[in-house]
Scaffold this motif. Structure first.
Motif, PDB file in Angstrom:
ATOM      1  N   MET A   1     -18.762  22.201 -47.767  1.00 25.94           N
ATOM      2  CA  MET A   1     -18.915  22.629 -49.152  1.00 25.94           C
ATOM      3  C   MET A   1     -17.547  22.908 -49.770  1.00 25.94           C
ATOM      4  N   ILE A   2     -17.279  22.311 -50.909  1.00 29.23           N
ATOM      5  CA  ILE A   2     -16.039  22.553 -51.635  1.00 29.23           C
ATOM      6  C   ILE A   2     -16.272  23.696 -52.619  1.00 29.23           C
ATOM      7  N   ARG A   3     -15.572  24.789 -52.410  1.00 25.83           N
ATOM      8  CA  ARG A   3     -15.722  25.991 -53.228  1.00 25.83           C
ATOM      9  C   ARG A   3     -14.662  25.959 -54.335  1.00 25.83           C
ATOM     10  N   VAL A   4     -15.127  26.090 -55.585  1.00 26.63           N
ATOM     11  CA  VAL A   4     -14.246  25.919 -56.743  1.00 26.63           C
ATOM     12  C   VAL A   4     -14.204  27.191 -57.583  1.00 26.63           C
ATOM     13  N   VAL A   5     -13.000  27.577 -58.003  1.00 28.46           N
ATOM     14  CA  VAL A   5     -12.830  28.638 -58.987  1.00 28.46           C
ATOM     15  C   VAL A   5     -12.297  28.011 -60.270  1.00 28.46           C
ATOM     16  N   LEU A   6     -12.881  28.377 -61.399  1.00 26.40           N
ATOM     17  CA  LEU A   6     -12.485  27.850 -62.701  1.00 26.40           C
ATOM     18  C   LEU A   6     -11.611  28.878 -63.419  1.00 26.40           C
ATOM     19  N   VAL A   7     -10.434  28.463 -63.851  1.00 33.05           N
ATOM     20  CA  VAL A   7      -9.540  29.357 -64.593  1.00 33.05           C
ATOM     21  C   VAL A   7      -9.236  28.703 -65.937  1.00 33.05           C
ATOM     22  N   ASP A   8      -9.876  29.233 -66.979  1.00 29.60           N
ATOM     23  CA  ASP A   8      -9.732  28.693 -68.331  1.00 29.60           C
ATOM     24  C   ASP A   8     -10.085  29.802 -69.309  1.00 29.60           C
ATOM     25  N   ASP A   9      -9.330  29.913 -70.393  1.00 38.16           N
ATOM     26  CA  ASP A   9      -9.574  31.024 -71.323  1.00 38.16           C
ATOM     27  C   ASP A   9     -10.742  30.762 -72.265  1.00 38.16           C
ATOM     28  N   HIS A  10     -11.331  29.571 -72.227  1.00 38.55           N
ATOM     29  CA  HIS A  10     -12.478  29.265 -73.085  1.00 38.55           C
ATOM     30  C   HIS A  10     -13.765  29.303 -72.262  1.00 38.55           C
ATOM     31  N   SER A  11     -14.631  30.225 -72.576  1.00 37.51           N
ATOM     32  CA  SER A  11     -15.859  30.381 -71.797  1.00 37.51           C
ATOM     33  C   SER A  11     -16.748  29.154 -71.897  1.00 37.51           C
ATOM     34  N   ILE A  12     -16.765  28.498 -73.050  1.00 40.63           N
ATOM     35  CA  ILE A  12     -17.625  27.327 -73.203  1.00 40.63           C
ATOM     36  C   ILE A  12     -17.132  26.178 -72.321  1.00 40.63           C
ATOM     37  N   MET A  13     -15.823  26.104 -72.129  1.00 37.64           N
ATOM     38  CA  MET A  13     -15.260  25.095 -71.231  1.00 37.64           C
ATOM     39  C   MET A  13     -15.676  25.386 -69.792  1.00 37.64           C
ATOM     40  N   ARG A  14     -15.615  26.642 -69.400  1.00 36.23           N
ATOM     41  CA  ARG A  14     -16.013  27.011 -68.042  1.00 36.23           C
ATOM     42  C   ARG A  14     -17.495  26.737 -67.818  1.00 36.23           C
ATOM     43  N   GLN A  15     -18.307  27.030 -68.827  1.00 33.74           N
ATOM     44  CA  GLN A  15     -19.750  26.791 -68.702  1.00 33.74           C
ATOM     45  C   GLN A  15     -20.028  25.303 -68.528  1.00 33.74           C
ATOM     46  N   GLY A  16     -19.332  24.488 -69.311  1.00 34.60           N
ATOM     47  CA  GLY A  16     -19.526  23.044 -69.215  1.00 34.60           C
ATOM     48  C   GLY A  16     -19.091  22.501 -67.869  1.00 34.60           C
ATOM     49  N   LEU A  17     -17.956  22.983 -67.369  1.00 31.54           N
ATOM     50  CA  LEU A  17     -17.474  22.546 -66.067  1.00 31.54           C
ATOM     51  C   LEU A  17     -18.433  22.955 -64.961  1.00 31.54           C
TER      52      LEU A  17
ATOM     53  N   GLU B   1     -15.014  32.508 -61.698  1.00 34.07           N
ATOM     54  CA  GLU B   1     -14.394  32.114 -62.947  1.00 34.07           C
ATOM     55  C   GLU B   1     -13.423  33.196 -63.387  1.00 34.07           C
ATOM     56  N   ALA B   2     -12.405  32.797 -64.154  1.00 31.00           N
ATOM     57  CA  ALA B   2     -11.458  33.760 -64.711  1.00 31.00           C
ATOM     58  C   ALA B   2     -10.899  33.203 -66.008  1.00 31.00           C
ATOM     59  N   SER B   3     -10.574  34.100 -66.923  1.00 31.95           N
ATOM     60  CA  SER B   3     -10.006  33.684 -68.209  1.00 31.95           C
ATOM     61  C   SER B   3      -8.558  34.115 -68.365  1.00 31.95           C
ATOM     62  N   THR B   4      -8.053  34.950 -67.442  1.00 32.22           N
ATOM     63  CA  THR B   4      -6.667  35.416 -67.489  1.00 32.22           C
ATOM     64  C   THR B   4      -6.032  35.273 -66.123  1.00 32.22           C
ATOM     65  N   ALA B   5      -4.710  35.341 -66.099  1.00 32.69           N
ATOM     66  CA  ALA B   5      -3.991  35.232 -64.832  1.00 32.69           C
ATOM     67  C   ALA B   5      -4.332  36.394 -63.905  1.00 32.69           C
ATOM     68  N   VAL B   6      -4.396  37.593 -64.457  1.00 29.66           N
ATOM     69  CA  VAL B   6      -4.701  38.772 -63.633  1.00 29.66           C
ATOM     70  C   VAL B   6      -6.078  38.637 -62.996  1.00 29.66           C
ATOM     71  N   ALA B   7      -7.047  38.218 -63.790  1.00 25.51           N
ATOM     72  CA  ALA B   7      -8.397  38.040 -63.265  1.00 25.51           C
ATOM     73  C   ALA B   7      -8.437  36.929 -62.233  1.00 25.51           C
ATOM     74  N   ALA B   8      -7.667  35.878 -62.454  1.00 18.08           N
ATOM     75  CA  ALA B   8      -7.664  34.746 -61.521  1.00 18.08           C
ATOM     76  C   ALA B   8      -7.155  35.156 -60.149  1.00 18.08           C
TER      77      ALA B   8
END
Length: 212
Positions: free
Chosen positions: A1-17, A32-39
């Motif tokens: 299983m490939i485990r993926v974390v999404l880091v993008d400041d646009h929530s709609i982009m993360r939802q689509g991905l 998911e994360a929208s900021t560097a600190v959260a990532a």
């Protein structure tokens, strides 16, 4: 299983991905994360295989994702970072690789190519869309040839170009009608000649020498 974390400041982009990636049998979005600190926190907790990283995060400069990439790859050896962004500036592609990214694709890439790039990065291989590979070659082709190196053969150059597209050894073999073992032999030779230890570094070095 490939485990993926999404880091993008646009929530709609993360939802689509997330919607796209979770249709794949062996891909799972684990954070998911929208900021560097959260990532930084999410990656430490979720231990992903791949981080899909936008270079532009809302609170920082245009390429604040570069520093985050450097921090993540330093803290988590073996983590695959794939840049997915709207910026295709030559300098940014080069700097992303220097910061530890294994791949770089633009956001208008089609779903099939994106999934292929994620799988390549998960294997520790490089993955660049054609524009990103060309951008890196343009940025570095005039940077000088550095120390004298053994010349690559025509076959090694063919393998190198397919490496830059993010193809696996098996896929390269199918493209060139040679065995996977033969591909491994050529990859080993070209990496030795380019004085590098990783496939992404081979693509970077070859671009710097104007070979791509």
């Amino acid at each position: 299983m490939i485990r993926v974390v999404l880091v993008d400041d646009h929530s709609i982009m993360r939802q689509g991905l997330r919607a796209v990636l979770e249709r794949e049998d062996n891909l799972r979005v684990v954070g998911e994360a929208s900021t560097a600190v959260a990532a930084v926190a999410v990656v430490a907790a979720a231990r992903p295989t791949v981080v899909l990283l936008d270079l532009k995060l809302s609170t920082g400069p245009q390429a604040d994702g570069l520093e985050l990439c450097r921090e993540l790859t330093s803290a988590h050896p073996g983590l695959g970072v794939l840049v997915l962004t709207t910026f295709v500036e030559d300098r940014l592609v080069v700097e992303a690789v220097q910061a530890g990214a294994l791949g770089y694709v633009v956001k208008d890439v089609d779903t099939t190519e994106l999934v292929r790039a994620i799988r390549a990065v998960a294997r520790g291989e490089s993955a660049f869309d054609p524009r990103s590979a060309s951008a890196m070659a343009r940025a570095l082709s005039g940077a000088g040839t550095g120390p004298e190196r053994e010349r690559l053969t025509e076959r090694e150059l063919e393998v190198l170009r397919l490496l830059a597209r993010g193809l696996s050894n098996r896929e390269i073999g199918r493209e060139l009608f040679i065995s996977e073992t033969t591909v491994k032999f050529h990859v080993g030779n070209l990496m030795r000649k380019l004085l590098v230890g990783r496939r992404a570094e081979a693509v970077y070095a070859a671009s710097k020498l104007g070979l791509l």
